[in-house]
Write a protein that holds these residues in place. Sequence first.
Motif, short mmCIF file in Angstrom:
data_model
loop_
_atom_site.label_atom_id
_atom_site.label_comp_id
_atom_site.label_asym_id
_atom_site.label_seq_id
_atom_site.Cartn_x
_atom_site.Cartn_y
_atom_site.Cartn_z
N LYS A 101 82.38 74.86 -10.69
CA LYS A 101 83.73 74.42 -10.37
C LYS A 101 84.15 75.02 -9.04
N GLY A 102 84.97 74.26 -8.31
CA GLY A 102 85.43 74.74 -7.02
C GLY A 102 85.36 73.65 -5.98
N LYS A 103 86.04 73.90 -4.86
CA LYS A 103 86.05 72.92 -3.78
C LYS A 103 84.85 73.08 -2.86
N ASN A 104 84.39 74.33 -2.73
CA ASN A 104 83.26 74.56 -1.83
C ASN A 104 82.64 75.91 -2.13
N PHE A 105 81.47 76.11 -1.54
CA PHE A 105 80.84 77.43 -1.56
C PHE A 105 81.39 78.22 -0.38
N ARG A 106 82.04 79.34 -0.67
CA ARG A 106 82.60 80.12 0.43
C ARG A 106 81.53 80.85 1.21
N GLU A 107 80.55 81.38 0.51
CA GLU A 107 79.46 82.08 1.19
C GLU A 107 78.32 82.30 0.21
N TYR A 108 77.11 82.42 0.77
CA TYR A 108 75.96 82.76 -0.04
C TYR A 108 74.92 83.42 0.84
N TYR A 109 74.18 84.33 0.25
CA TYR A 109 73.23 85.14 1.00
C TYR A 109 71.94 85.32 0.22
N TYR A 110 70.84 85.30 0.94
CA TYR A 110 69.55 85.66 0.36
C TYR A 110 69.37 87.17 0.45
N LEU A 111 69.05 87.79 -0.67
CA LEU A 111 68.64 89.19 -0.69
C LEU A 111 67.12 89.19 -0.80
N GLU A 112 66.49 88.99 0.33
CA GLU A 112 65.05 88.73 0.30
C GLU A 112 64.25 89.99 0.02
N ARG A 113 63.43 89.90 -0.97
CA ARG A 113 62.50 90.98 -1.29
C ARG A 113 61.48 91.12 -0.17
N GLU B 280 57.92 92.48 1.72
CA GLU B 280 56.52 92.40 1.30
C GLU B 280 56.09 93.61 0.49
N LYS B 281 56.68 94.76 0.77
CA LYS B 281 56.26 95.99 0.09
C LYS B 281 57.04 96.21 -1.20
N SER B 282 58.03 95.35 -1.50
CA SER B 282 58.87 95.56 -2.67
C SER B 282 58.18 95.09 -3.95
N VAL B 283 58.53 95.75 -5.04
CA VAL B 283 58.01 95.37 -6.35
C VAL B 283 58.75 94.12 -6.83
N GLY B 284 58.03 93.24 -7.53
CA GLY B 284 58.67 92.08 -8.13
C GLY B 284 58.28 90.78 -7.47
N SER B 285 58.84 89.70 -8.01
CA SER B 285 58.56 88.36 -7.47
C SER B 285 59.84 87.54 -7.35
N ASP B 286 60.99 88.20 -7.43
CA ASP B 286 62.25 87.47 -7.44
C ASP B 286 62.56 86.89 -6.06
N GLU B 287 63.35 85.83 -6.07
CA GLU B 287 63.95 85.27 -4.86
C GLU B 287 65.45 85.19 -5.14
N THR B 288 66.15 86.23 -4.70
CA THR B 288 67.52 86.45 -5.13
C THR B 288 68.53 85.91 -4.13
N ILE B 289 69.56 85.25 -4.65
CA ILE B 289 70.67 84.74 -3.83
C ILE B 289 71.96 85.16 -4.52
N VAL B 290 72.93 85.61 -3.73
CA VAL B 290 74.28 85.84 -4.25
C VAL B 290 75.20 84.82 -3.59
N MET B 291 76.20 84.36 -4.33
CA MET B 291 77.02 83.25 -3.86
C MET B 291 78.46 83.43 -4.34
N LEU B 292 79.39 82.98 -3.53
CA LEU B 292 80.82 83.05 -3.87
C LEU B 292 81.41 81.66 -3.72
N THR B 293 82.11 81.21 -4.76
CA THR B 293 82.75 79.90 -4.70
C THR B 293 84.20 80.04 -4.25
N SER B 294 84.83 78.91 -3.99
CA SER B 294 86.24 78.92 -3.59
C SER B 294 87.14 79.40 -4.72
N GLU B 295 86.62 79.46 -5.94
CA GLU B 295 87.37 79.99 -7.07
C GLU B 295 87.30 81.52 -7.15
#
Length: 1469
Positions: A684-696, A698-713
């Motif tokens: 829900k919301g009118k738009n995505f206000r912002e979003y960012y990749y928290l890129e792991r 090469e030396k980091s443990v794991g296999s995640d591809e993480t994004i954080v995002m904020l909506t207009s709500e």
Amino acid sequence: MRFSRGILLPVLLAIGSTSAKEAKTPKYDIQPFKTQPSNLFYFDDSEVVITTEPSHGRIWRSEDAGKTWVQLKEIPENEVLGVLKNPFDNNVAIALGAEFTHWITYDKGASWTEFTTAGTIARGSSPLSFHAWDSKKIIFNGADDCSDYPCIGKSWYTEDGFATKPKLLRDERKMCIWAKSTERFLATDDGKHDDRVLCIVKGKYSRLAKDFRMVISDNFFNDEEEPVMASGRTVSGMANMAAVKGYIVAAAKSQGSDELALYVTDDTNTWHRAEFGDHKVEEDAYTILESTNYSVQVDVMTSKYAAIGALFTSNSNGTYFTKNIEHTNRDREGYVDFEKISNIQGIVLVNVVDNWKEVETTWTPKKVKSQISFDDGRTFEPLKVGDKELHLHSVTDLRNSGRVFSSPAPGLVMGVGNTGKYLKAYEEGDLYVSDDAGLTWQLALQEAHKYEFGDQGSVLVAIYDEGETDEIRYSLKHGRPDTWETLKLDFKFRAYELTTIPDSTSLKFIATGARRASDGAVEHIIISLDFSDLPEGKCKDSDFNDWNSRVDEKGNAICIMGQQQIFRRRKWDADCFVDEEFKDPVPSFKTCECTDKDFECDFNFVPEWDGEEKKCVPAGTLSAPEGECTGDKKTFKGSSGWRLIPGNKCEGGVKKGDLVERPCSDTTAPPASGKITHEYTSFKGKNFREYYYLERTEKSVGSDETIVMLTSEREAYITHDHGKTWEIAVEDEIVAIYPHQYYNDFVYFITPSKKVYYSEDRGLHNSINSFEAPFTPNTQMLQILSFHPNEKHWLIWIGAEDCLPGSDGCHSTASVSTKNGLKWDPMLTYVKKCQFMWREEGRQVNEKLVFCEQYTKEEPGQPLQLISSEDWFEHQDVRFTDVVEFATMSEFIIVASKTEDRKSLKVDASLDGKTFADAKFPPKFNVDHQKAYTVLDSSTHSIFLHVTVNPMREQEYGTIIKSNSNGTSYVLSINEVNRNTAGYVDFEKMQGIEGVILVNVIANREAVDGGAKKQKKTKITHNDGADWDWLTPPNTDVDGKKYACSGDSLDKCSLHLHGYTERSDPRETFSSPTAVGLMMGVGNVGEFLGPYNDGDTFLTNDGGITWMEIMKGTYMWEYGDQGSVIVIVRKGEDTNHVYYSRDNGKTWDQYQFSDHAMRIDAITTVPSDTSLNFLLWGKDGSRIVTINLDFSGLFVRQCVLDEKNPEAGDYELWKPQHPKQETNCLFGHVAEYHRKKEGLIDCYNGRKIDHLHNIARNCSCTRRDFECDYNFERQTDGSCKAIRGLELPDPMQVCRDDPSLEQYWDVTGYRKIPISTCEGGLEMQHTSKSHPCPNHEKEYKEKHGISAFGLFIAIVIPIVAAAGIGYYVWRNWDGKFGRIRLGESGGSFDSDSAWIKWPVILISGLVAVVAAIPLLLGSLWRTVSSRVGGGYGGRTYTSRSSFARGRGDYAVVDPDEGELLGEESDEEV
């Protein structure tokens, strides 16, 4: 990388002298010293001792265990820093001089040979590396050059013990060691690798830490190679390495994280990445401990602020680590309370922190308890004195030299501590002893004592350690109660060290200390103790018994590594001495039956736990023996998954390592699905206000591809699978998200209140916590959070004070935290901006240096002052009184301020934040009242600067000028380059390869000056701006049709592309640093650039030489898997499909992601473009949506890359070229890049590739390697002519700048392009007459040569000269070009050569200040405020690439006066 303290000698005090003889008491002799002796050591298996008086550089030697001393006359006083003993040859030591002269002995110091080196010794790291098997082979590490950061230096080597002058081993190295740096490593290779050396050196073409690499050589670096370490690839970012027992451990670090990857080898050929399960290993947060012959033991710090860790033990090849015990006690230097009982397998003493939760959160003092393990760390139990728990002081509170608790004396262990719940202060402790290797303990002596073992444990000596004493205590009965006797002295002294020969077989001891002389002065002494004349005779056979080193609670012998360990030792109550000096106790062994604990997981198998049961499962597909799994065979004989631990001696019993029948299906990988998949999520919301990749990284443990995002709500979401599934990140109202500018794992969620949520682990593992900020966030559109480049927990917060409704004193306030928000200190009020000034690039700047812009007299509307401080503004200095803006670029601090008449600008630069120098512009380039600059790029050893010539609205254009390599002089590169009102310039450098730039120029300049509409054309350069050409159009369009202008000259028919000034997000780029040679753009073929919406989409895969039209209409694009997949989606109209290409854009396929059309606003992927997942952001009816596209199902395998034979696998070497040159020479060399072979679509790249394979060769110089010198201008025929009326530069100035130069040349009008590496040929800067520099006339006659020197000054500041409205981008993304950082957040440029890794391009408008126009005020403010939605500093404008590539945003500073500050590039490791 740190090691156990047990082998270190503390710097000691000392004191007094006398001798006494009493019947049945040990003898003692005293030697006085004028100053404090220190670093006392024995040559093993002898009574020869060396000590040093550091304050006078005197070396002393004793041949009788310290009874008498002789000063070494061969070594002059005040010339020696210290003496290092060869740990592998007990005859060899080296006395290291402060300068170039040193001394070596091969006879225990009886004689010394002087030798000289070309460099002084390394001070911050080990100066020597000894060969474990050949004492004549030594590596000498010279002092590091720290003029640039990180420090690197040179190493030399000798094969004859410095009998001849040492030879250069390797320059530009961080560290070097022999492969055979321990006696167990490669001990059975029959001399094959005797000359093998490992070095960590700078990158091929980069000095940045992220590019450091390991190289190995068997011929002292006549040639070298990089070892393959992970996924068939070499590893960059090497930070450290060390040899421990039979292993070498190397640590590597990626940019954007302090998490380390540890790689372990037992032969230097095969390396494995060490796996620690869920635990991360971070820089300066791990300690390699004293390890066993069959495993590596590492303590990993587990707490952010408290020195607490977890102990891990590896399997036999160091690949998998198992946690032994948590909450181990550490100190801030990395030392760990850990000791293995000497000479006995499997017994370990540790200290743990019992109240670890309170310590981590509230800094409560530690409550430390001692634990012991008798089974190699599998289980631990308390130490016991009867039924009471005992706690002992260990390595972190070291009070003596050598080991803390034990010695080679079998089973004898001592320590200072106390009984009770927890360990008390050292002064409250008593001396305890155990003669059964720690199983049971007894009180030996009241009060704390220093202690030592002699005669294999027959003699224990102790000296009171809480003050002065006139007694020395000793026991001849294993230290049991009531067996301690006293040697009474006739003076009091303070003991500082008690020691004996390392194998504890002697009856002689040495104590150092200090006493008061008769005149009250401190007198330093060494006391020698001799027990050999006591009446106890030599032990007989009946005085010994067999002692099993490990027994269970019932007294039964315990096996370890398949055998019992049995010592023959003296009975505790025997009245005799063993008296076998220098004969080490040697155990006998009894073989045991094999049990489960004697086995570990086999190669290619990994441990998996099912409750308490450990299983070994395949890590991937298995290999069947040759001839198996052919025809109709369904099974094969293969590994059970278990193997006997190498070195284990057990026999019979459990047979877990026997071969088993395995299905042939285990030898094949599951087939690829052959399908693309998608996942649709709506919000829900009118738009995505912002979003960012928290890129792991090469030396980091794991296999995640993480994004954080904020909506207009104001709802924050997080995904760890690239948008396939989303969840609420924080159950609170969020107004802004701040990813850490320098550490990818850190992210902060800002609420309207003081509460701030944060994660230090990309939001994984329930890692989101909170802290209280000192004030609520400011609503003045100032940057709320600023970050330190090197200290991840240091934050600056700009909040709002006195801003309650009805208050008229609302103002900004800056605070600082060094504990990630858990504690704050106030700095300044009424600030506009504050920034940490430290940078990696080597400026010698205090880490606490902060610059702030503060309104004069704390009155908004008054001029801004630039204020600096190194103590959080307890003290401060005003640097400038009318500043417009400041920023950082590489190692420089740049300040823009107004001239005295306030009508124009001036720019100053500084290296250290204290001394500033003016920057100069080119001659004949005078722009009245300079109001706008845009720094475009500095990645090729020169700065591209756009200076606005016409600042009128909708008519903006200017000239691009280019600096020399030191940034002090500029020449014109190209005129009439387009700019927009926001300050962005149509200038884009191609990422990944050097020197390719596109610009849009104004073709009708005179008409535009008169108010006409701009007519724009695109130009390209392939030699870093020296020559510009029109863009060659495709022969036909995508339908095979000729263009309307086909056949006309390029001036009338060329390709034109829309640049930054017309993009909805100025950070969308044509190219990617990992998709080498590829560029895409929207434009048209014709005489001029047409309207954007009428454009089509074009692509080049050869660096801009040839182009093809790939689609009609305008499309957005993203590169995936380093160019293996290109995905495009329609821009500006609803769609339900994307197109993708797996062959560099030659062919395209369609994928439908929905059964109905929707508006797509952006397409993104991870900033490094290495993923096979993409994310569409858009709107579907009234809902905003994300759609994950997963292309991994299209690929069946990973591409094979062999650096040693790069064209043998799935890659080819691609050489970019200049379209007008046939030699492939660009910038004086031929560069070779890795690219997937054409038509290869079944494999994926996977782990990021170092695309630049090599500089194949340097070329002879030609005219294209030169540009016009300062005060010269280019003529139509390409020549350079002096500008009339201007004086030529003084050619001798180079000699003054660099006194080491031997010659200079008269000015020719030409200078070499800074990034050119050409050699010989047409050296146009040296075609004139040469002259000797002063004081170098002799050298000039002998040889010719010149060194380059200069101060690299950069102009990087956005500047507004008049009042008005502007806005600036305050921070960067860690995106497509490595890391781009904005001036507002302290970004800095990478000044490395363009062929370094990923040439960092600074996109246009990166640093710009726009002249204010009153008419702009209303509309721009409305635009920005509507995007802000609330006024919090941070995310006022964001669309696809601003998030895909990381961290970017706009913020209005003030509706009446502001500036636009764009991104700066900063590539670090």
